[in-house]
Design an enzyme around this catalytic site. Structure first.
Site, PDB file in Angstrom:
ATOM      1  CE1 TYR A 283       9.652   6.139  36.082  1.00 11.95           C
ATOM      2  CE2 TYR A 283      10.765   7.400  36.927  1.00 11.95           C
ATOM      3  CZ  TYR A 283       9.927   7.609  36.296  1.00 11.95           C
ATOM      4  OH  TYR A 283       9.187   8.874  36.783  1.00 11.95           O
TER       5      TYR A 283
ATOM      6  CE1 TYR B 279      19.479  13.327  25.654  1.00 11.25           C
ATOM      7  CE2 TYR B 279      19.063  11.850  26.523  1.00 11.25           C
ATOM      8  CZ  TYR B 279      19.980  12.606  26.306  1.00 11.25           C
ATOM      9  OH  TYR B 279      21.436  12.121  27.067  1.00 11.25           O
TER      10      TYR B 279
ATOM     11  CB  CYS C 285      23.095  34.750  33.507  1.00  8.87           C
ATOM     12  SG  CYS C 285      21.231  33.895  33.594  1.00  8.87           S
TER      13      CYS C 285
ATOM     14  CD  GLU D  71      23.160   9.691  27.352  1.00  8.82           C
ATOM     15  OE1 GLU D  71      22.618  10.622  27.478  1.00  8.82           O
ATOM     16  OE2 GLU D  71      24.568  10.671  27.343  1.00  8.82           O
TER      17      GLU D  71
ATOM     18  CG  ASP E  29      18.560  16.304  28.293  1.00  9.13           C
ATOM     19  OD1 ASP E  29      18.652  18.011  27.916  1.00  9.13           O
ATOM     20  OD2 ASP E  29      18.947  16.224  29.442  1.00  9.13           O
TER      21      ASP E  29
ATOM     22  CB  CYS F 243      25.769  31.902  30.736  1.00  8.52           C
ATOM     23  SG  CYS F 243      24.600  31.051  29.460  1.00  8.52           S
TER      24      CYS F 243
ATOM     25  CD1 TRP G 233      28.926   9.997  30.319  1.00  7.06           C
ATOM     26  CD2 TRP G 233      28.739   8.799  32.693  1.00  7.06           C
ATOM     27  NE1 TRP G 233      28.431  11.032  31.733  1.00  7.06           N
ATOM     28  CE2 TRP G 233      27.624  10.204  33.006  1.00  7.06           C
ATOM     29  CE3 TRP G 233      28.423   8.248  33.532  1.00  7.06           C
ATOM     30  CZ2 TRP G 233      27.411  10.894  33.868  1.00  7.06           C
ATOM     31  CZ3 TRP G 233      27.816   8.457  35.121  1.00  7.06           C
ATOM     32  CH2 TRP G 233      27.362   9.628  35.132  1.00  7.06           C
TER      33      TRP G 233
END
Length: 398
Positions: A88, A126, A205, A43, A144, A208, A30
């Site tokens: 869903y 969102y 971390c 989405e 989100d 990051c 996408w």
DNA sequence: AAAACGGGGGG
DNA sequence: CCCCCAGTTTT
């Protein structure tokens, strides 16, 4: 001083994160272009669903429904079939409703307009932000779970992210972080960091890009955040299902039915089954009968199935037990193999006239039309089943 | 504000 | 196995 420090931490965060994203971003289907329809579909699929799970579904879906118009004009069962296994299922129905809305109201073009996008079925705060920022580069936040986790940690926010009010506050913060002209990339950067680096458990971390000024990290509290109250456990339900095999023209087929228009697993196909009332659960508490007898559960099944559906069945033997956990219900299902003894009540007339045809029986249940149909293995390719029944039927036909 | 709404992945 | 993940709609 505090405010100045925080402002600098924000500017640092936005700059470093954006640079990082443009360097490492994943090449996802996408992200080929910024076609609003492609962004929209992705989405919706990505709600509650991981990237790796979505990719094959997305490819198939875009291939089958390449444009808003193609989706709007498709028969709904085909859309549902394409969504089979993703869960869903209202997402799929709402997406198609939204596509039809875009065709009717906006000439098939997704409008570059926040209020119009937010008004589409299945598009909440969102997804509105995601579409506006990614497809149109509008400076709208797209918050989100990833974003709430990342920002809770970086700014050491201790609000419960399960509370709607917390999301609203974080949206305001996220909106204030968007660099000029880079809304799409920045919002995706935030989510990419949450997915790849600032993960729920054991965040990485060291690689990051914003570790230096991450308040949770500096306090050694990165694994304590975000704060989130946990959901209640799903309520248990015991159910008994039947694999009813046909005879004559329906030799080799079994009877399935379509679920109602709304509610759980809406419009999906399933094996006929019944909820065992709480006070009778002892019927299925014992180990299943492996000796070919069907004992108490079989008799209860025969009687209750006739009462609720008009189908008079003869359970032959236990086939398997299957568990399926939804977010709010836990089904513990016992499945019997059965024959069709005879048909009673309203089902008799309906089924009697069409037994030779594909459709077996239709009957009134609580005022709603439930469609029953005899199917063979090949029909699994066209009817949409929830994963639970796919597993059971695959086992049966193996 | 809380419940309904699926399915998958990780430890 | 148990625990975790998480947007939108409906109640």
């Amino acid at each position: 001083m505090e405010a100045i420090y925080k402002e600098e931490a924000k500017v640092y965060f936005s700059r470093e994160l954006l640079t990082w994203y443009r360097r490492i971003k994943r090449d996802l289907p996408w992200r080929m272009n910024q076609d609003p329809y492609r962004v929209w579909v992705s989405e919706i699929m990505l709600q509650q669903t991981r990237v790796d799970t979505v990719i094959p579904y997305y490819e198939r879906f875009m291939n089958k429904f390449p444009t808003v118009r193609a989706l709007a004009e498709a028969p709904e069962p085909e859309v549902l079939k394409c969504w089979e296994g993703l869960g869903y299922y209202s997402r799929a129905r709402n997406l198609q409703a939204g596509a039809r809305e875009v065709v009717e109201r906006y000439g098939g073009v997704v409008p570059d307009d926040k209020a119009a996008v937010a008004g589409l079925k299945g598009v909440g705060p969102y997804t509105t932000g995601a579409i506006m920022s990614i497809a149109f580069n509008r400076p709208e936040p797209a918050v989100d779970g990833n974003v709430m986790r990342v920002l809770s940690r970086y700014f050491c926010l201790e609000d419960d992210i399960a509370k709607p009010a917390t999301r609203v506050g974080i949206e305001k913060l996220a909106g204030s972080l968007i660099p000029e002209g880079a809304a799409g990339d920045f919002n995706q950067a935030l989510m990419e960091l949450g997915a790849l680096v600032c993960t729920p458990k054991a965040p990485s971390c060291l690689p990051c890009p914003v570790m230096e000024h991450c308040e949770a990290r500096l306090a050694g509290r990165e694994t304590e955040l975000p704060i989130k109250t946990k959901a209640k456990p799903p309520r248990p339900e015991k159910r008994v299902a039947a694999i009813i095999s046909g005879t004559g023209a329906n030799e080799g087929k079994i009877l399935v039915r379509q679920r109602p228009e709304t509610g759980l697993l809406a419009q999906m196909w399933e094996l006929p089954h019944l909820l065992v009332p709480k006070e009778q659960e002892k019927i299925v508490d014992a180990a299943p009968e492996t000796d070919g007898s069907t004992a108490a559960a079989g008799e209860w099944l025969t009687r209750s199935m006739e009462e609720e559906t008009g189908l008079l069945i003869r359970p032959e033997r236990w086939f398997m037990d299957a568990d399926h956990v939804f977010s709010h219900i836990h089904w513990k299902m016992r499945i019997y193999l059965a024959d069709l003894g005879a048909l009673a009540g309203a089902a008799a007339a309906a089924a009697g006239s069409s037994l030779a045809a594909e459709t077996a029986a239709a009957y009134e249940a609580g005022g709603k039309q439930i469609e029953y149909r005899w199917i063979g293995p090949e029909d699994m390719d066209t009817l949409a089943f929830p994963n639970l029944f796919i597993r059971i039927l695959r086992e049966y036909w193996t």
